[in-house]
Write a protein that holds these residues in place. Structure first.
Motif, mmCIF file in Angstrom:
data_model
loop_
_atom_site.group_PDB
_atom_site.id
_atom_site.type_symbol
_atom_site.label_atom_id
_atom_site.label_comp_id
_atom_site.label_asym_id
_atom_site.label_seq_id
_atom_site.Cartn_x
_atom_site.Cartn_y
_atom_site.Cartn_z
ATOM 1 N N GLU A 195 2.982 -3.713 0.541
ATOM 2 C CA GLU A 195 3.208 -2.725 1.307
ATOM 3 C C GLU A 195 4.059 -1.299 1.711
ATOM 4 O O GLU A 195 3.435 -0.731 2.301
ATOM 5 C CB GLU A 195 3.452 -4.040 2.413
ATOM 6 N N LYS A 196 4.655 -1.594 1.134
ATOM 7 C CA LYS A 196 5.564 -0.115 1.020
ATOM 8 C C LYS A 196 5.390 0.801 0.455
ATOM 9 O O LYS A 196 5.636 1.916 0.620
ATOM 10 C CB LYS A 196 7.434 -0.457 0.606
ATOM 11 N N LEU A 197 4.500 0.596 -0.695
ATOM 12 C CA LEU A 197 4.298 1.893 -1.039
ATOM 13 C C LEU A 197 2.350 1.820 -0.809
ATOM 14 O O LEU A 197 1.918 2.106 -1.896
ATOM 15 C CB LEU A 197 3.823 0.674 -2.582
ATOM 16 N N GLY A 198 2.400 1.472 0.030
ATOM 17 C CA GLY A 198 0.995 1.154 0.701
ATOM 18 C C GLY A 198 0.026 0.639 0.294
ATOM 19 O O GLY A 198 -1.240 0.985 0.453
ATOM 20 N N GLY A 199 0.327 -0.288 -0.112
ATOM 21 C CA GLY A 199 -0.523 -1.625 -0.668
ATOM 22 C C GLY A 199 -1.308 -1.217 -1.879
ATOM 23 O O GLY A 199 -2.404 -1.898 -2.455
ATOM 24 N N ASP A 200 -0.651 -0.320 -3.135
ATOM 25 C CA ASP A 200 -1.563 0.141 -3.858
ATOM 26 C C ASP A 200 -0.686 0.322 -4.994
ATOM 27 O O ASP A 200 -0.518 1.409 -5.435
ATOM 28 C CB ASP A 200 -2.792 0.910 -3.912
ATOM 29 N N PRO A 201 -0.099 -0.821 -5.592
ATOM 30 C CA PRO A 201 0.991 -0.184 -6.210
ATOM 31 C C PRO A 201 0.716 0.618 -7.574
ATOM 32 O O PRO A 201 1.167 1.160 -8.535
ATOM 33 C CB PRO A 201 2.155 -1.468 -6.596
#
Length: 325
Positions: free
Chosen positions: A14-20
């Motif tokens: 989630e911290k990475l916008g949902g797209d690691p």
């Protein structure tokens, strides 16, 4: 960052916008190295083998950028495909070799990257390094068992031909040493005749000497001549190395080739007028001229009599082949 990575993976994602995966690419492609960001993306579940639409992987990108820390982080992921290929058949090691990134090349080599893979054009990592004059990487590839002699690309070019076109002496010497080892000593590589390796031809009938001559690589031409390159070989268009040098206005290289032709024909005292005269004296079996060089020129010795064996060179000179020029 350590505290952040210790968070549950869902929170990291989630911290990475949902797209690691997208975050991993952005961190690897950043102008400044960001190994911490890479580790964060990997901890969030990013695919270490992520590739773009061309099959270019994150590992290839990091190798091309010489980001050894990122390469090590990626390699620490157990499922990483170190020899993955893009749509052109290139590997991460080829990318490092092509761009002269010695740091990442060494990391990949130490991690077991395959050294003799050929891409869809037939090129190897060694060819990529030779083409761009990356002699240190080429030497590292050789140490890890890369074949620098027998592979050919789709144009019939060898590693030596690519090195000759570039003209880097160190690179050419690495290839020549590989050819000599294959010919003179035990080797795990296919047996190759030294003379044939130096005078191999591509699909256009061109030799390494012709490529050096065409591009005005005078030092490369000199090295190749010293190792038995044929001056009078003709390509499919009827051109010799000398005519190609003249056609492309490579005056100094043309003069060198002409001097070799003239001196070999003469086999006389004119040999002593050139810096490479000692080599020619050995090749044509002139003991009298060898005595002159022993007093006033390069200190070369020929075990078994002049022309009777390998020449022991001084300084930066390379061993001379047993074949005539």
């Amino acid at each position: 960052m350590t505290e952040t990575i210790s968070m549950p993976q869902a929170e990291l994602k989630e911290k990475l916008g949902g797209d690691p995966d997208a975050a991993l690419w952005s961190f690897v492609q950043a102008k400044e190295p960001n190994p911490a960001g890479v580790r964060l993306a990997l901890a969030a579940g990013a695919d270490a083998n992520a590739a773009n639409g061309y099959g270019w992987t994150v590992l290839m990108e990091a190798a091309m950028r010489d980001d050894a820390n990122v390469v090590c982080d990626l390699l620490s992921m157990g499922q990483l495909e170190i020899n993955a290929r893009d749509r052109s058949g290139r590997t991460a090691l080829m990318a490092a070799a092509e761009y002269g990134q010695r740091g990442t090349a060494l990391v990949l080599l130490m991690s077991g990257a395959q050294v003799n893979v050929q891409d869809h054009s037939g090129s190897t990592a060694a060819m990529a390094a030779a083409k761009h004059g990356h002699g240190l990487i080429l030497a590292a590839l050789k140490e890890k068992g890369a074949d620098l002699v027998t592979p050919r690309d789709r144009n019939g070019e060898t590693t030596l031909m690519k090195a000759a076109r570039t003209g880097d002496e160190d690179t050419i010497n690495v290839v020549l040493s590989a050819a000599q080892e294959s010919f003179f000593g035990p080797s795990h590589l296919p047996h190759a005749d030294l003379h044939d390796a130096v005078n191999a031809r591509d699909h256009h009938g061109e030799t390494a000497l012709m490529k050096a001559a065409r591009n005005g690589r005078i030092d490369a031409a000199r090295l190749l001549l010293m190792h038995g390159a044929k001056r009078n070989a003709v390509n499919h268009q009827g051109k010799t190395a000398l005519s190609l040098a003249r056609q492309n206005r490579q005056t100094e290289t043309a003069d060198l080739l002409e001097s070799y032709s003239r001196l070999v024909r003469d086999q006389g005292t004119a040999i002593v007028q050139t810096p490479h005269g000692a080599v020619l004296a050995v090749e044509v079996g002139r003991d009298d001229l060898m005595q002159i060089f022993g007093q006033a020129g390069p200190a070369l010795t020929a075990p078994g009599g002049a022309g009777g064996g390998p020449v022991t060179p001084t300084a930066k000179q390379s061993p001379v082949s047993k074949y005539s020029l």
